[in-house]
Scaffold this motif. Sequence first.
Motif, short mmCIF file in Angstrom:
data_model
loop_
_atom_site.label_atom_id
_atom_site.label_comp_id
_atom_site.label_asym_id
_atom_site.label_seq_id
_atom_site.Cartn_x
_atom_site.Cartn_y
_atom_site.Cartn_z
N PRO A 1 26.59 17.47 -41.63
CA PRO A 1 25.76 16.32 -42.00
C PRO A 1 26.54 15.01 -42.10
N TRP A 2 27.84 15.09 -42.40
CA TRP A 2 28.60 13.84 -42.58
C TRP A 2 28.78 13.05 -41.29
N LEU A 3 28.63 13.74 -40.15
CA LEU A 3 28.79 13.02 -38.87
C LEU A 3 27.70 11.97 -38.68
N TYR A 4 26.62 12.10 -39.47
CA TYR A 4 25.47 11.20 -39.31
C TYR A 4 25.59 9.99 -40.21
N HIS B 1 21.72 18.56 -29.24
CA HIS B 1 23.00 18.47 -29.97
C HIS B 1 22.80 17.78 -31.32
N TYR B 2 21.94 16.76 -31.31
CA TYR B 2 21.69 16.01 -32.54
C TYR B 2 21.18 16.95 -33.64
N TYR B 3 20.15 17.72 -33.30
CA TYR B 3 19.58 18.62 -34.31
C TYR B 3 20.52 19.79 -34.61
N HIS B 4 21.20 20.26 -33.59
CA HIS B 4 22.07 21.43 -33.75
C HIS B 4 23.23 21.15 -34.70
N MET B 5 23.83 19.97 -34.57
CA MET B 5 24.96 19.66 -35.45
C MET B 5 24.48 19.37 -36.88
N LEU B 6 23.24 18.87 -36.99
CA LEU B 6 22.69 18.54 -38.31
C LEU B 6 22.33 19.81 -39.08
N ASP B 7 21.73 20.75 -38.37
CA ASP B 7 21.32 22.00 -39.01
C ASP B 7 21.27 23.09 -37.94
N PRO B 8 22.41 23.73 -37.68
CA PRO B 8 22.48 24.70 -36.59
C PRO B 8 21.40 25.78 -36.70
N ILE C 1 26.73 29.39 -45.97
CA ILE C 1 26.59 28.62 -47.20
C ILE C 1 27.93 28.41 -47.88
N PHE C 2 28.89 29.32 -47.60
CA PHE C 2 30.21 29.17 -48.20
C PHE C 2 31.01 28.01 -47.60
N ASN C 3 30.43 27.32 -46.60
CA ASN C 3 31.06 26.08 -46.13
C ASN C 3 30.76 24.94 -47.10
N PHE C 4 29.81 25.19 -48.00
CA PHE C 4 29.42 24.25 -49.05
C PHE C 4 28.92 22.91 -48.50
N ASP C 5 28.61 22.85 -47.19
CA ASP C 5 28.12 21.61 -46.56
C ASP C 5 29.02 20.41 -46.84
N LEU C 6 30.28 20.69 -47.12
CA LEU C 6 31.24 19.62 -47.39
C LEU C 6 32.23 19.61 -46.23
N GLN C 7 32.61 18.40 -45.81
CA GLN C 7 33.53 18.40 -44.67
C GLN C 7 34.89 19.00 -45.02
N TYR C 8 35.30 18.85 -46.29
CA TYR C 8 36.65 19.31 -46.64
C TYR C 8 36.75 20.83 -46.72
N THR D 1 22.36 31.72 -36.87
CA THR D 1 23.72 31.34 -36.50
C THR D 1 24.61 31.24 -37.73
N ILE D 2 25.91 31.42 -37.53
CA ILE D 2 26.84 31.26 -38.66
C ILE D 2 27.61 29.95 -38.53
N MET D 3 27.18 29.11 -37.62
CA MET D 3 27.87 27.82 -37.48
C MET D 3 27.53 26.92 -38.67
N PRO D 4 28.57 26.27 -39.25
CA PRO D 4 28.30 25.37 -40.36
C PRO D 4 27.57 24.10 -39.90
#
Lengths: 64, 709
Positions: free
Chosen positions: B622-625, B602-609, B42-49, B616-619
């Motif tokens: 969502p911006w890739l979509y 891959h589609y679902y995994h990158m959207l919400d691992p 969650i500390f990735n803040f779902d923001l690409q930056y 998982t701890i992978m961020p």
Amino acid sequence: MYKNILQSIDNVAIWPLISFVIFFVFFLLLIWWAFTVNKQFIQHMSNMPIDDATSKPNHSGHEK
Amino acid sequence: MELEKFSYDNKIVKAFIIATVAFGLVGMLVGLTAALQLVWPIFNFDLQYSSFGRIRPLHTNAIIFAFVGNAMFAGVYYSMQRLLKTRMFNDTLSWINFWGWQAIILAAAITLPLGLTTSKEYAELEWPIDIAITLIWVVFGINMIGTILRRREQHMYVAIWFYIATFITVAVLHVVNSFEMPVNLFKSYSWYAGVQDALVQWWYGHNAVAFFLTTPFLGLMYYYLPKAANRPVYSYRLSIIHFWSLIFIYIWAGPHHLLYTSLPDWAQSLGTVFSIMLIAPSWGGMLNGLLTLRGAWDRVREDVVLKFFVVAVTAYGMATLEGPLLSLKNINAIAHFTDWIVAHVHVGGLGWNGFMIFGMLYWLVPKMWDTKIYSNKLANLHFWLGTLGIIFYALPMYISGVVQSLMWKEFTPDGFLMYKNFLETTVQILPLHMLRAVGGALYLVGTIIMTYNLIKTAYSGKFIANEATEAAPLTIASHGNKGWHAVLERKPIVFTTLALVAILIGGAIEMVPTFLIKSNVPTIASVKPYTPLELHGRDIYIREGCVGCHSQMVRPFRSETERYGEYSKSGEYVYDHPFLWGSKRTGPDLQRVGGKYGDSWHYYHMLDPGSVSAGTIMPAYPWLYEQQIDKEQTALKINALRTIGVPYAEGYEQTANEDLDKQAARIVENLQMEGIEVIQDAEIIALIAYLQRLGTDIKVKDTALSANQ
């Protein structure tokens, strides 16, 4: 383009050997020097950081 | 003899000190954020930056170049003037050095979160910034050499040699590793590909540690430690041998970062041998530092500056013993790609660099403000918080590294992998990651306390901007025969050239054969350049910093071929500009991920691992979509890559986008069959194309290995 440059040099294997000899001789000389060097010189060098204190404390350079 | 009056420039030192402290706080805070992200996504803040892949290079660059870099300049600018008994060569150059360096840091702080990166570790900055670094570094060099030439002291103290070696080697490393082909203002491809890129990168990476984090700090140690202890260094003779052997040997050891990879075997062995040899000069330096305090150990109890130095030098000794041990293939097989390496670098970073800097600051600030330290109690508190911080950081990471490795390699009695799902090994180490974050937080709190203490100290004194002094001018003395080395010390230019030759020979012998002898990288006929869509996908992979957690290098161990598939061959990477082998597996290796899962996975995994792999701890990405690939760049990318040797047909850049659309349409169709609607130009499509391509080349039938075709 330059694929075969290295192989085309005559006796290319001699170069690493020469570098090794240069390095090794350098180190031997260095160690020989370190053991025989003048003690006063070493003393002078090792005291450099400590002797660099400002000789006359002069506070004229203070910023306001 | 007539004494000349002049003054030392303290103002420039003050500026660098302020920058050191400010960027130290920022860099550590970013590091703490990254540590938290590795427990709670969650500390990735779902923001690409702010996602981990971009935060990690921000942390490493901030610490190495902003915190340690500014501290190095501060320490060098202060000590060099005094050791050479002269003011810096040119005040304007000093200030260009200062502001130029801060501008570079600012540029890094903006571009890295934006995802503008070359992905090469500690050399992530894009090409315009690389050029700026070169220019500013040269300014620093001119200023330094100029100062040396204007000195009033006949001989150069050993610290100065370390500074000179730092300047020339970092210049060589930076220029060679930054050869890149610009695509546009913000994007470039490494000139080298695959194995060669890896070799150059780790020749750079290893020696950046050697000549940016080590040699300047050894120079600082040889100045500030005797200064703080008020006694000369234990053995000046040893310091000379220390210097030459260190710079001769260090430059060769880079390949130890690539053991068991596709790098030619002889290069790996070269790296190992020289790494073991490095123990001698490193420990020579450490002992020289510690023994300087012989007979004065009682003062370490009272003097907080000495406390910091003792721990710093000890950490240096531990890290430089551990490094060579990690270079042994049998130990490397266990430690590589795990948290062990993270522990190792942080003993060096937090212990050696951090504590050297803190000690130096506690000594410099009272001196330059002509006062006493505001609070010894707070400084002691900082010392203990920092020390505890290092322990709480390093110990859990060592344990975590070993646990990870053992779990990766564990087989059942029937010969199957015990932990077939990589995630099991990740979940296991999360508590240790939490402890690591506690360690980092303690260290940061200590630094905050130091900041307060230093500010209070400065306010209690009066800043001496120009410290007046006097010294006799330099006359070329002929008194006494002191031997050839003493003569050398009087000739800085000759000395500089010799040091340059020493490091160039090492670098050349290590790299030239890999570049010129074809048999070192056997080509594989079925390996083809990336398609335009895959190329876009690969650039997204680079932008998001995926390489920070995922390797693309299956080592030839049964535990890895069982888990990931066929081990990696050097010929598979010939079109990889840059290489993306990675150096850490927080997640699984991806070299053979192509075809392993369906497109929709891959589609679902990158959207919400988390929805695909619970826990998982992978961020999430969502911006890739929403974002779309810039197809106008396709032609530029193809052209740039063709220039550096990727065999795209002439004129292909004009039709490349047609191929791109066709391939994208196929993936969209696949997804539609699974009930997923997505825009064809969405970035996720390109990324899926790239991931599905990974490692599949050698699965093509009729694979022909052809060396020396």
